[in-house]
Structure formats: C-alpha cells, structure tokens
Design a protein around this motif. Structure first.
Motif, mmCIF file in Angstrom:
data_model
loop_
_atom_site.group_PDB
_atom_site.id
_atom_site.type_symbol
_atom_site.label_atom_id
_atom_site.label_comp_id
_atom_site.label_asym_id
_atom_site.label_seq_id
_atom_site.Cartn_x
_atom_site.Cartn_y
_atom_site.Cartn_z
ATOM 1 N N GLN A 33 2.781 10.612 -1.114
ATOM 2 C CA GLN A 33 2.310 10.823 0.257
ATOM 3 C C GLN A 33 0.817 11.146 0.271
ATOM 4 O O GLN A 33 0.079 10.676 1.141
ATOM 5 C CB GLN A 33 3.094 11.963 0.914
ATOM 6 C CG GLN A 33 4.550 11.633 1.192
ATOM 7 C CD GLN A 33 5.331 12.851 1.637
ATOM 8 O OE1 GLN A 33 5.138 13.960 1.127
ATOM 9 N NE2 GLN A 33 6.239 12.667 2.587
ATOM 10 N N ARG A 34 0.372 11.922 -0.704
ATOM 11 C CA ARG A 34 -1.057 12.226 -0.819
ATOM 12 C C ARG A 34 -1.843 10.950 -1.085
ATOM 13 O O ARG A 34 -2.943 10.754 -0.547
ATOM 14 C CB ARG A 34 -1.265 13.255 -1.940
ATOM 15 C CG ARG A 34 -2.725 13.523 -2.298
ATOM 16 C CD ARG A 34 -3.552 13.926 -1.094
ATOM 17 N NE ARG A 34 -3.040 15.094 -0.417
ATOM 18 C CZ ARG A 34 -3.454 15.515 0.767
ATOM 19 N NH1 ARG A 34 -4.371 14.808 1.428
ATOM 20 N NH2 ARG A 34 -2.933 16.586 1.311
ATOM 21 N N THR A 35 -1.282 10.063 -1.917
ATOM 22 C CA THR A 35 -1.942 8.771 -2.170
ATOM 23 C C THR A 35 -2.052 7.969 -0.889
ATOM 24 O O THR A 35 -3.095 7.354 -0.610
ATOM 25 C CB THR A 35 -1.161 7.972 -3.231
ATOM 26 O OG1 THR A 35 -1.137 8.725 -4.455
ATOM 27 C CG2 THR A 35 -1.804 6.623 -3.480
ATOM 28 N N TRP A 36 -0.982 7.941 -0.084
ATOM 29 C CA TRP A 36 -1.042 7.239 1.202
ATOM 30 C C TRP A 36 -2.184 7.781 2.059
ATOM 31 O O TRP A 36 -2.962 7.017 2.624
ATOM 32 C CB TRP A 36 0.269 7.417 1.964
ATOM 33 C CG TRP A 36 1.456 6.731 1.377
ATOM 34 C CD1 TRP A 36 1.482 5.915 0.279
ATOM 35 C CD2 TRP A 36 2.803 6.812 1.845
ATOM 36 N NE1 TRP A 36 2.763 5.493 0.038
ATOM 37 C CE2 TRP A 36 3.587 6.016 0.980
ATOM 38 C CE3 TRP A 36 3.420 7.475 2.896
ATOM 39 C CZ2 TRP A 36 4.963 5.872 1.165
ATOM 40 C CZ3 TRP A 36 4.783 7.325 3.082
ATOM 41 C CH2 TRP A 36 5.545 6.537 2.223
ATOM 42 N N VAL A 37 -2.250 9.095 2.173
ATOM 43 C CA VAL A 37 -3.268 9.717 3.023
ATOM 44 C C VAL A 37 -4.666 9.409 2.492
ATOM 45 O O VAL A 37 -5.591 9.116 3.262
ATOM 46 C CB VAL A 37 -3.038 11.236 3.126
ATOM 47 C CG1 VAL A 37 -4.181 11.906 3.889
ATOM 48 C CG2 VAL A 37 -1.713 11.526 3.821
ATOM 49 N N ASP A 38 -4.827 9.454 1.174
ATOM 50 C CA ASP A 38 -6.142 9.158 0.590
ATOM 51 C C ASP A 38 -6.542 7.712 0.873
ATOM 52 O O ASP A 38 -7.719 7.431 1.169
ATOM 53 C CB ASP A 38 -6.117 9.408 -0.922
ATOM 54 C CG ASP A 38 -6.012 10.894 -1.266
ATOM 55 O OD1 ASP A 38 -6.270 11.730 -0.371
ATOM 56 O OD2 ASP A 38 -5.664 11.208 -2.411
ATOM 57 N N ARG A 39 -5.586 6.788 0.772
ATOM 58 C CA ARG A 39 -5.880 5.381 1.059
ATOM 59 C C ARG A 39 -6.274 5.217 2.528
ATOM 60 O O ARG A 39 -7.199 4.470 2.852
ATOM 61 C CB ARG A 39 -4.659 4.517 0.742
ATOM 62 C CG ARG A 39 -4.302 4.432 -0.740
ATOM 63 C CD ARG A 39 -5.043 3.302 -1.425
ATOM 64 N NE ARG A 39 -4.663 2.012 -0.900
ATOM 65 C CZ ARG A 39 -3.601 1.301 -1.301
ATOM 66 N NH1 ARG A 39 -2.799 1.784 -2.235
ATOM 67 N NH2 ARG A 39 -3.367 0.118 -0.785
ATOM 68 N N PHE A 40 -5.549 5.892 3.411
ATOM 69 C CA PHE A 40 -5.873 5.832 4.835
ATOM 70 C C PHE A 40 -7.263 6.405 5.093
ATOM 71 O O PHE A 40 -8.052 5.858 5.877
ATOM 72 C CB PHE A 40 -4.822 6.606 5.633
ATOM 73 C CG PHE A 40 -5.239 6.941 7.036
ATOM 74 C CD1 PHE A 40 -5.197 5.985 8.036
ATOM 75 C CD2 PHE A 40 -5.705 8.204 7.351
ATOM 76 C CE1 PHE A 40 -5.600 6.285 9.330
ATOM 77 C CE2 PHE A 40 -6.109 8.523 8.632
ATOM 78 C CZ PHE A 40 -6.057 7.559 9.632
ATOM 79 N N ALA A 41 -7.606 7.514 4.424
ATOM 80 C CA ALA A 41 -8.884 8.188 4.654
ATOM 81 C C ALA A 41 -10.072 7.304 4.279
ATOM 82 O O ALA A 41 -11.157 7.446 4.853
ATOM 83 C CB ALA A 41 -8.929 9.491 3.859
ATOM 84 N N GLU A 42 -9.870 6.367 3.337
ATOM 85 C CA GLU A 42 -10.979 5.522 2.902
ATOM 86 C C GLU A 42 -11.466 4.573 3.995
ATOM 87 O O GLU A 42 -12.651 4.274 4.076
ATOM 88 C CB GLU A 42 -10.557 4.717 1.667
ATOM 89 C CG GLU A 42 -10.362 5.581 0.424
ATOM 90 C CD GLU A 42 -9.802 4.783 -0.729
ATOM 91 O OE1 GLU A 42 -9.525 3.579 -0.533
ATOM 92 O OE2 GLU A 42 -9.623 5.352 -1.820
ATOM 93 N N SER A 43 -10.555 4.106 4.854
ATOM 94 C CA SER A 43 -10.946 3.133 5.876
ATOM 95 C C SER A 43 -10.665 3.584 7.298
ATOM 96 O O SER A 43 -11.170 2.985 8.246
ATOM 97 C CB SER A 43 -10.219 1.802 5.628
ATOM 98 O OG SER A 43 -8.820 1.975 5.715
#
Length: 686
Positions: A333-343
């Motif tokens: 879930q943290r990976t999902w959020v980090d990916r979202f935060a990039e764009s």
C-alpha cells in the motif's frame, strides 16, 4: 473435477498442479480431469505474433510438442545458412525457440526458423547435446526432439524467458524481487497460482513506468530479466519516447497550452487529430492554445493514437487539510501511495480486501488538501464516511455526504457520480477547489452517465478498482480520464497472506423440470440465457450447498428479481435488491455484520458498494453471463484476510450458461486463483 489455471504453465515450462476438491462428492456428482484453457480442448488460430502463446499441454511429455517439419515458405528464416559449428550455439536454439513459441523443437523446426539446412542443423544439435547444452528425446512423430538441458532444473530455481516479438516474459518460480521489478513495467497476464507467471509489456505499462528517465527504466528491466534483451529494450524505448512527446501546461496568462517536442509530431499527430472543438489556434510550431474544458478530450484522443499526454497544468490544489492515518500502511500500500505521489494521478488496482480504501486515505494524507470522493451509490458513500472517521484523524463534522439522502459539502465530501454530473449540482463542486478527487469503482467512468464527473479537474486524481476492465473495450478511457494503473499482482497478495484466495468451483446443475428444458430448446438469443439462469433445479443445489456448509455466513447472488424472490421464499430468508428501501437495506446489512443474520439472497445491488467482511460462502445462482468485472466482484465478496472462503457458481448443464461461466471465471484464473469444475447429476442419472 477440472482445474482452471493461468496460462503460464501451458507453454510447457511449468509442472502441472493437482488441486483437492472443495467438498466431498455426492453420489450424484462426477468429475472430469481436463483444464479449461488447455490447448487440447481449444482450437488455435495459428497466429504466432498475436496469439497468447504456442502452448504445450499441461504436464505433457515433451514428445507431445513434436511438430510437423514441413516448410511453409521459410519466411521466418535468418540469413546465416552455412551451418558451421562455430556459428551455431545454444543462443541460436533459444532464438528459434522464441520464434516458434515453445522450448521443445524438432531439428526441422529449428532449421525452418533459422533458415539453415536441415542436415547441418541436425549435426549442430548433436554437438550441443554432446556438450550437455541440449537434451534429445525420441518420439513417434519425428526421430528426435530437442530442448535445453537447463529445463531439467526448472523445478529448483527461477527462470526468465523473454519473447521480445510478442513483448512477453514468462517466469518460472520468480523471486519476490523479480516480481516487484517486473510490476514496474509489465502487466501480469497469467499465473498458475504457484510456479509460473506470464507478463505482457503493454504500451500503457511503459507509459506509466515510475522512472524519471529511460536509463532508470532500462536498469530495472535488466534487473528483472537478469540480462540485456536488445530487441525488447528497443521497443520499450520507442514507447517511452511516445509518452514524452506531448504535455499540457498552464500559460503565464492563465490559459492552457498543448506543447509538443517537435514541429513534426505536432503537425503530423496533434493537428491531424484535433479540431476547433479542442484548440483555438496555434501559438507556435510546437504550441496550441487549448479551449477551456477540452483538456480531457485532448488527452483521450492522443492516448488512443498512442501518444499519452503529460499533464503539467497548474491546477488548483484546494484548501489545505491536515490528515493523519490511524493505521499503518502495508508495504504494497505504501508503494501504491509513493507511485501516486510521483505524478499525482493513477488507479489503485487490487483484489477485493486488499485495502484500496485505506491506501486512498494514505493518498489523502500525502496530498493534505480538501478531498472529493465519488462513488456509485449511497451505500458506498456511507461506508466511506464511516471509514474516513475510523482510519484518519478527521472528525465527523469534517466529513459530508452528498446524494439523495444527504446534501453536505465539507472538507471531505463523498458524493455519487450521478449527483456530481447533474447541472444543478455541479456548481457546488466546481466552486470548491479540491486538492484530490477520488473515483471509486472507476471502471464506470467511461460510461456516458458517469464521465461528466471527470470534468471536475483537480491537481490530483485517484481511481480505485478491483478490475478496471469493460466489455465495451473502453477501459483505456479510464486511464486517460483518471490516470494510469498502479497495483500489485493478485498472486503476490495471496502468497504474502494479506488476502486469502477463495476456492472457486463451477457446478453444472441439471434441469429442475422438463417445462424449463423444453422452453430453453425453443427459445432464441438472450431468452435462452435467462431460462438457463433461472433453472429451478438450482434451488435444490443451493439447499445442498448451504447444508454442506451449515456454519458459514452465506450470500446467494442472483441476476433476476423473480429468481431472487423464488429462492428467498424457498429458503425462508430475506431478498435484498434495488427495490429494498434504503433504510431497510442498511438494517439488513448491519444485522449481517453483527452476525444476527447468516444468509442473504442478493441481487445486482450487491456487486458493488456492499462491504461484507465476514462473508465466507458465496453461491452465484445466476449472473456470470454479464461481464468479467461482475465475476470479479462477486467472487471478491469472500476475498478477505481471514481465509477459508468458498465460492460456488451454478450453471445449467448443457446450455450456453456453461460457456459463459467458464469464460468469465477464466479471467480470475489468469489472476492466479484456482477455479474448479464439477458436474452434478440428476437423481434419475444415479
């Protein structure tokens, strides 16, 4: 009993799996041992480039893959025809294997694929076998077939095989690191649940890869594949370039500009596809002045011709809103959020029970701005409001709902798509600057009713979906209107224990009476499907399954109201449908959650928006003839961390419903879930 598995095992690299049956057999049941999707039961179209793969039978002897050695033109041949020992290596055999789409080849197949003389190739194959690089096996249809010796060791280690022309990667026994790297640039298309995985590198996977440069993406690819594959890397590089040709940006005077990397791509692509509905006039050779409100259409049109647009507009970020999570995010879930935060955009894709809602709250905390959450119905609106208060630091007074029952606009507002798209309500949402817009169940967004809500522009847009697929093939619009897919393969969550894989079984049920059987024979088209779906013989099967799992909390799904009422009356239980008053629906669901009820018959209203975390048995009496998404939703109602869940799908034996059920559940099989089949005999067949 038959087992549906993902197609990775079908290329002959992976061992077969044998699954235990879900329940003990009754005397009136019989099992068959054929796998759905097995090439032995499905005709191939023969198109090597477009087919999923040239498959070998699960668990078959390599001899089963011997092929006709006749040459049909040699158009796949190479240029080197001298056949010398120095020019033929194991790499050449692998090249032929990739071209032919299978690891076991005859000498004739190798010669045809590489364009070399048969006798010379046969000598070189003998030489490589003497060196231990190849194994030979005699079969009846050709003197010898050949395969790499390393295939003998596949049961003990990870192996990656790349098919660059098809942009496919097959991995046997992948390590977690390999799967994590592959997930950054490839889509998991098939999984057999234990050993093998087939990934496809689609253009959209490259376009949304979480890397700042192609060099970073190239490094990730080489880490995942273990070596460089120039042909695949060249294609991926071309897709990376396409994803960086156009961008939307805000001009210093406040209007939006479409900008291209070169005059050529602007003239040959954008100005050929866009008209006065989208742009006012050129500003320069590489810039066009965009009409207000046409941004989403521009992004969709260019995406469809293979040029995704990067959105660099200075959109409103809304009033600040401090949000702290009351729970810890799991690593994925943290990976999902980090990916979202990039764009600032994307769609969280994961199976039911994987915590997409909690991950969305993690995105809310990252954005730190007022948030609009769009949902399909008021049941989901209520669940969201309760979850936001439970899992974040926000107070109930900061969370509002806007739908037919309530109309509150607050720092966090949950509204239905229908309300948000209505002209008389739009100004309430347009006038507020949202830092984040969340599109729950975003597979609905391309529909004409829901897509108007995507005009609500925000700096950050997030979608949530267990299965962002549509039967009308408009799923690409989801990615252009909301954002690219971000997710973890389902099998990884099963393996890690975050989500328990339910056991799925299709049960082929006999007709309950001759009247319906005769009506089916004389019916046409959709009428046949409905008669089979409402087969009264399913009532006895539902009774049997409920008695076999007497201690389970169960849901019985139906697609038709008359059938739902009939089953509910036969079982003396409540039927929950769209006709059930909203307050009554809430009461029934609360009683189910509190274990005051252990059985409900549910119509399509239960496909989305009903959170039943303690359900451990689902019986789908009808409804899998509609869509793959519906199959995912209904199976997913039992997909929770607790484990031990069972899903039974009833299909009338010998009818089109058999085909529908098998086809729709193959979608779940490709995600790594085990799906079995069982035929139920009628009493007079005992």
């Amino acid at each position: 009993m038959r087992t549906i598995r993902g197609n990775a095992s079908e290329i002959g690299l992976l061992p077969p799996t044998v699954e235990p049956s879900v329940t003990d057999e009754r005397p009136s049941e019989r099992r068959t041992d054929v796998s759905i999707g097995d090439p032995s039961t499905e005709a191939s179209d023969g198109d090597d480039e477009s087919a999923t793969s040239s498959r070998s039978r699960n668990g078959s002897d390599p001899a089963d893959e011997a092929t006709d050695t006749s040459d049909e033109g040699g158009q796949n041949g190479g240029n080197d025809t001298d056949g010398s020992a120095e020019s033929f290596t194991l790499a050449d055999f692998h090249e032929a294997s990739q071209r032919e789409g299978r690891p076991v080849l005859t000498a004739g197949a190798v010669a045809r694929s590489l364009g070399r003389p048969h006798d010379a190739v046969n000598d070189q194959l003998d030489r490589l076998a003497d060196l231990g690089d190849l194994e030979r096996r005699s079969v009846s249809t050709d003197p010898v077939v050949w395969y790499p010796s390393e295939l003998e060791d596949l049961t003990d280690r990870e192996r990656v095989v790349v098919f660059p022309k098809r942009h496919e990667i097959v991995v046997d026994r992948p390590e977690q690191f390999t799967r994590a790297q592959l997930a950054q640039f490839a889509h998991l298309a098939d999984a057999n649940g234990e050993d093998g995985y087939r990934y496809v590198v689609r253009p959209e996977d490259v376009w949304q890869a979480p890397h700042d440069s192609f060099d970073d993406l190239e490094r990730t690819m080489r880490q995942a594949l273990g070596e460089r594959n120039e042909e695949l890397e060249e294609w991926v590089h071309s897709q990376w370039d396409r994803a960086h040709q156009f961008r939307l940006r805000t001009h210093e005077d406040g209007y939006t500009v479409l900008e291209a990397n070169s005059p050529e791509v602007m003239g040959n692509v954008a100005r050929q596809k866009l008209d006065e509905e989208h742009v006012h006039a050129p500003i320069s050779e590489t810039e066009d002045w965009v009409r207000e409100g046409s941004e989403a259409a521009i992004k969709r049109i260019l995406y469809e011709v293979g040029y995704p647009v990067q959105d660099h507009r200075d959109l409103d970020s809304g009033e600040s809103l401090s949000v702290d999570l009351a729970v810890s995010l799991r690593d994925y879930q943290r990976t999902w959020v980090d990916r979202f935060a990039e764009s600032g955009e994307g769609i969280f894709v994961g199976p039911p029970g994987s915590g997409k809602t909690v991950a969305a709250m993690g995105a809310m905390a990252h954005v730190g701005g007022e948030t609009l959450i769009l949902v399909p119905n008021r049941d989901l609106a209520r669940q969201w409001a309760d979850a936001v208060v439970e899992y974040t630091s926000l107070e109930p007074a900061q969370v509002g709902q806007y739908h037919g029952g309530q109309k509150q606009v607050r720092p966090v507002t949950i509204a239905t798509y229908q309300i948000a798209g209505m002209d008389r309500h739009r100004s309430l949402f347009d006038d507020r600057e949202w830092g984040l817009v969340v599109f729950d169940e975003c597979q609905h967004v391309p529909s004409d009713v829901y897509r108007r809500s995507t005009h609500l522009q925000s700096r950050n847009r997030l979608g949530l979906s267990a299965s962002p697929i549509r039967e009308d093939d408009r799923q690409t619009e989801i990615f252009t209107l909301v954002g690219p897919p971000i997710g973890t393969d389902w099998q990884a969550l099963f393996d890690a224990g975050f989500v328990a894989e339910p056991e799925l079984e299709i049960r082929y049920v006999p007709w309950g009476d001759d009247e319906q059987r005769n009506a089916y024979v004389s019916a046409e088209g959709r009428g046949k499907y409905r008669i089979a779906a409402e087969n009264r013989g399913k009532i006895d099967e539902v009774r049997y399954l409920l008695s076999a799992h007497a201690n389970s909390k169960a849901l019985v799904f139906v697609d038709f109201l008359d059938q739902g009422r009939e089953i509910a009356d036969a079982l003396d239980v409540t039927f929950l449908s769209g006709e059930t008053p909203h307050h009554e629906r809430q009461r029934l669901l609360e009683e189910f959650r509190r274990d005051e009820r252990d059985l409900l018959v549910v119509s399509r209203v239960g496909d989305e928006g009903i959170d039943l975390p303690t359900a451990d048995l689902a019986i789908v009496a009808s409804g899998l003839g509609g869509s793959r998404r519906q199959g995912t939703q209904r199976a997913g109602r039992t997909m929770r961390p607790a484990g031990g869940a069972l899903v039974y799908v009833l299909a009338t034996r010998g009818t089109r419903e058999e085909e529908f059920a098998r086809r729709q559940l193959q979608h779940l099989g490709r995600k790594g879930m085990t799906v079995r089949e069982r035929t139920v005999e009628s009493p007079d067949e005992d």
